[in-house]
Write an enzyme that holds these catalytic residues in place. Structure first.
Site, mmCIF file in Angstrom:
data_model
loop_
_atom_site.group_PDB
_atom_site.id
_atom_site.type_symbol
_atom_site.label_atom_id
_atom_site.label_comp_id
_atom_site.label_asym_id
_atom_site.label_seq_id
_atom_site.Cartn_x
_atom_site.Cartn_y
_atom_site.Cartn_z
ATOM 1 N N LYS A 1 0.841 -1.210 0.000
ATOM 2 C CA LYS A 1 0.000 0.000 0.000
ATOM 3 C C LYS A 1 0.869 1.251 0.000
ATOM 4 C CE LYS A 1 -1.523 1.631 4.118
ATOM 5 N NZ LYS A 1 -1.196 3.050 4.300
ATOM 6 N N ASN A 2 1.924 1.239 0.832
ATOM 7 C CA ASN A 2 2.723 2.456 0.977
ATOM 8 C C ASN A 2 3.651 2.725 -0.209
ATOM 9 O OD1 ASN A 2 1.473 2.990 3.349
ATOM 10 N ND2 ASN A 2 3.217 2.543 4.679
ATOM 11 N N CYS B 1 -4.437 12.765 13.871
ATOM 12 C CA CYS B 1 -5.016 11.448 13.651
ATOM 13 C C CYS B 1 -4.757 10.638 14.908
ATOM 14 C CB CYS B 1 -4.443 10.795 12.407
ATOM 15 S SG CYS B 1 -2.742 10.334 12.585
ATOM 16 N N ARG C 1 1.111 14.411 13.636
ATOM 17 C CA ARG C 1 1.506 14.223 12.237
ATOM 18 C C ARG C 1 1.346 15.461 11.358
ATOM 19 N NH1 ARG C 1 -0.445 8.346 10.268
ATOM 20 N NH2 ARG C 1 1.485 8.344 9.094
ATOM 21 N N ASP D 1 5.325 0.542 11.974
ATOM 22 C CA ASP D 1 4.114 -0.118 11.477
ATOM 23 C C ASP D 1 4.034 -1.592 11.882
ATOM 24 O OD1 ASP D 1 3.213 2.212 10.351
ATOM 25 O OD2 ASP D 1 3.674 1.673 8.273
ATOM 26 N N ARG E 1 -8.304 -0.263 5.447
ATOM 27 C CA ARG E 1 -7.498 0.763 4.789
ATOM 28 C C ARG E 1 -6.234 0.154 4.194
ATOM 29 N NH1 ARG E 1 -5.263 4.904 8.348
ATOM 30 N NH2 ARG E 1 -4.071 5.061 6.435
HETATM 31 C C1 UD1 Z 1 4.751 6.859 6.395
HETATM 32 C C2 UD1 Z 1 3.905 5.631 6.199
HETATM 33 C C3 UD1 Z 1 3.369 5.140 7.545
HETATM 34 C C4 UD1 Z 1 4.529 4.933 8.531
HETATM 35 C C5 UD1 Z 1 5.412 6.170 8.613
HETATM 36 C C6 UD1 Z 1 6.659 5.951 9.444
HETATM 37 C C7 UD1 Z 1 2.970 5.996 3.982
HETATM 38 C C8 UD1 Z 1 1.781 6.316 3.149
HETATM 39 N N1 UD1 Z 1 2.798 5.977 5.317
HETATM 40 O O1 UD1 Z 1 3.917 7.867 6.940
HETATM 41 O O2 UD1 Z 1 2.682 3.906 7.322
HETATM 42 O O3 UD1 Z 1 4.010 4.675 9.806
HETATM 43 O O4 UD1 Z 1 5.831 6.566 7.296
HETATM 44 O O5 UD1 Z 1 7.396 4.909 8.943
HETATM 45 O O6 UD1 Z 1 4.036 5.720 3.469
HETATM 46 N N2 UD1 Z 1 6.650 14.647 10.690
HETATM 47 C C9 UD1 Z 1 6.689 15.997 10.990
HETATM 48 N N3 UD1 Z 1 6.472 16.894 9.979
HETATM 49 C C10 UD1 Z 1 6.218 16.505 8.697
HETATM 50 C C11 UD1 Z 1 6.194 15.121 8.394
HETATM 51 C C12 UD1 Z 1 6.412 14.219 9.421
HETATM 52 O O7 UD1 Z 1 6.914 16.381 12.125
HETATM 53 O O8 UD1 Z 1 6.031 17.378 7.829
HETATM 54 C C13 UD1 Z 1 6.881 13.648 11.767
HETATM 55 C C14 UD1 Z 1 5.677 12.758 12.019
HETATM 56 O O9 UD1 Z 1 4.745 13.355 12.890
HETATM 57 C C15 UD1 Z 1 6.337 11.534 12.620
HETATM 58 C C16 UD1 Z 1 7.676 11.452 11.871
HETATM 59 O O10 UD1 Z 1 7.896 12.763 11.334
HETATM 60 O O11 UD1 Z 1 6.588 11.723 13.975
HETATM 61 C C17 UD1 Z 1 7.740 10.458 10.754
HETATM 62 O O12 UD1 Z 1 6.613 10.622 9.913
HETATM 63 P P1 UD1 Z 1 6.635 10.318 8.362
HETATM 64 O O13 UD1 Z 1 7.804 9.482 7.990
HETATM 65 O O14 UD1 Z 1 6.419 11.573 7.635
HETATM 66 O O15 UD1 Z 1 5.318 9.436 8.216
HETATM 67 P P2 UD1 Z 1 4.403 9.400 6.947
HETATM 68 O O16 UD1 Z 1 5.229 9.629 5.749
HETATM 69 O O17 UD1 Z 1 3.181 10.186 7.174
#
Ligand code: UD1
Length: 419
Positions: free
Chosen positions: A22-23, A119, A124, A307, A399
């Site tokens: 999915k990711n 969420c 996030r 995850d 999902r």
């Molecule tokens: C992706 C995965 C999700 C997985 C996560 C961490 C997808 C669609 N989803 O989510 O399944 O759990 O990686 O491996 O690929 N953060 C910020 N600011 C930002 C972006 C992120 O502070 O602009 C923080 C987040 O709150 C979190 C950390 O960075 O604490 C890592 O998040 P991130 O790697 O961005 O997760 P996703 O890409 O949303």
């Protein structure tokens, strides 16, 4: 609302096919916005997030073909993009909608994407995505709960992510693919899904190097073309199934998976006493005897994935001894613990650390899923619990897991979807 009814205590045995990731599929679908030519994607899991991404692209007036005859294929043609907006209604159900921001602004010069908001597993934010696009020359404003990005043509830049972000790295890569000049992304995420996206972008005519390392170099091109791409297997579904085989004392052969993406998970499970060996393009798992408690700390790839944390916790409830599970990626990702406690698990949570004492005799109960991976962990706990478990809100599970009840049912689980 649909529920799962699970009768625990059945040993799982047989062969299960792992679906596409999915990711990896979500960024691949978003990347199709970068070209007016058709993009054909294979090994796409038919899960709710994919349907949501399809709706989102269709809202932007891309044509999205998902045929029941070939459920794991999607063809996207983003010939004209008349409405470059990701509305709140869709973004609120799937945070990954933010992946359309980079491709839209790069291709059309304008994007309007609803802010995802909080969420269940933490705040996030998307500040890192916004900052990266600003560095690439987009003008960004946030108003009325939406982020708006405008730019003539993006310009390559030196980016260094303050914190590692998976979708943030993907957004920056997609935007930079059509920018003028070279972009260097430092402290990039190294997840296999990043390398998969790079492979797809390169098949579309992009020039991306270094994906899978913490420095990704992208030389922008003027135009990208259509391509056919097969996404990688889902390493989180595979990890979940490994735990399902082990926790029930069973033996499963997982096919169509990629063992090298699962190294950290396989290492932990092996330390806990589970026997896993590679077999063709698959993995065979069986429980080699009593499970041992082993601590785990979640980390970015190649570390132990956040995850997989909830599913690992379900396993640790059955291990002998005390294990500490430390979550370093998200600040509120232990919602499954309290539900497992209702089933008889001994877990205490203090901040980012959960301590599990095992082995606990779990008994079936009425429990509630709170997020995608938490739902999977409750299914695992239910598989080993005595008696019947009802899991509410399985829409969270839908999902990201493709027909999980059918897959588990086919290898001996007593699991039913009920209304
Ligand atoms: C992706 C995965 C999700 C997985 C996560 C961490 C997808 C669609 N989803 O989510 O399944 O759990 O990686 O491996 O690929 N953060 C910020 N600011 C930002 C972006 C992120 O502070 O602009 C923080 C987040 O709150 C979190 C950390 O960075 O604490 C890592 O998040 P991130 O790697 O961005 O997760 P996703 O890409 O949303």
């Amino acid at each position: 609302m649909e529920k799962f009814k699970i009768e625990g205590g059945k040993r799982l045995e047989g062969t299960v096919r792992v679906s596409g990731a999915k990711n990896a599929a979500l960024p691949a679908m978003a990347a199709a916005l970068l070209t007016s030519e058709p993009v054909h994607l294979r090994n796409i899991p038919r899960v709710r997030d994919i349907v949501t991404m399809g709706k989102l692209l269709a809202h932007m007036e891309a044509s999205v073909e998902m045929s029941p005859a070939t459920p794991d294929e999607v063809t996207i043609r983003a010939e004209k993009l008349s409405d470059a907006e990701a509305p709140y209604e869709l973004v609120k159900t799937m945070r990954a909608s933010v992946l359309t921001l980079g491709p839209l602004v790069a291709r059309t010069g304008y994007a309007r994407v609803s802010l995802p908001g909080g969420c269940a597993i933490g705040a996030r934010p998307i500040d890192l995505h916004i900052h990266a696009l600003e560095k690439l020359g987009a003008e960004i404003s946030t108003e009325h709960g939406y982020v708006e990005a405008r730019s003539k043509r993006l310009r390559g830049a030196q980016l260094c992510f303050e914190k590692i972000t998976v979708t943030g790295t993907e957004n920056a890569m997609m935007a930079a693919a059509l920018a003028e000049g070279e972009t260097l992304i430092e402290n990039a995420a190294r997840e296999p899904e990043i390398s998969d996206l790079a492979e797809m972008l390169n098949a579309m005519g992009a020039r991306v190097e270094g994906a899978g390392t913490s420095t990704v170099r992208i030389r922008g091109v003027e135009k990208l073309h259509g391509a056919t791409h097969t996404v990688i297997p889902d390493r989180i579904e595979a990890g979940t199934l490994l735990v399902a085989g082990a926790i029930t004392g069973g033996e499963l052969l997982l096919t169509h998976c990629e063992p090298k993406h699962l190294t950290a998970v396989i290492d932990k499970l092996a330390q806990a006493g589970i026997v896993i060996r590679a077999e063709g393009n698959g993995l065979r798992v069986h429980n080699g005897g009593p499970l041992t408690a082993v601590d785990v700390t979640t980390e970015e790839y190649p570390g132990f994935a956040t995850d997989m944390q909830a599913q690992y916790m379900a396993l640790m409830t059955q291990a002998e001894g005390t294990s500490a599970i430390t979550e370093t990626i998200f600040e509120n990702r232990f919602l499954h613990a309290q539900e497992m406690v209702r089933m008889g698990a001994q877990i205490t949570v203090e901040g980012r650390r959960a301590v599990v004492r095992g082995p606990a005799r779990l008994s079936g109960a009425h429990v509630q899923a709170s997020d995608l991976r938490a739902s999977a962990s409750l299914v695992l706990a239910a598989l080993v619990a005595q008696g019947e478990t009802i899991i509410e809100r399985v829409y969270h599970l839908d999902r990201g897991y493709e027909r999980l009840e059918e897959k588990l049912g086919a290898v001996g689980a007593k699991i039913e979807r009920v209304r």
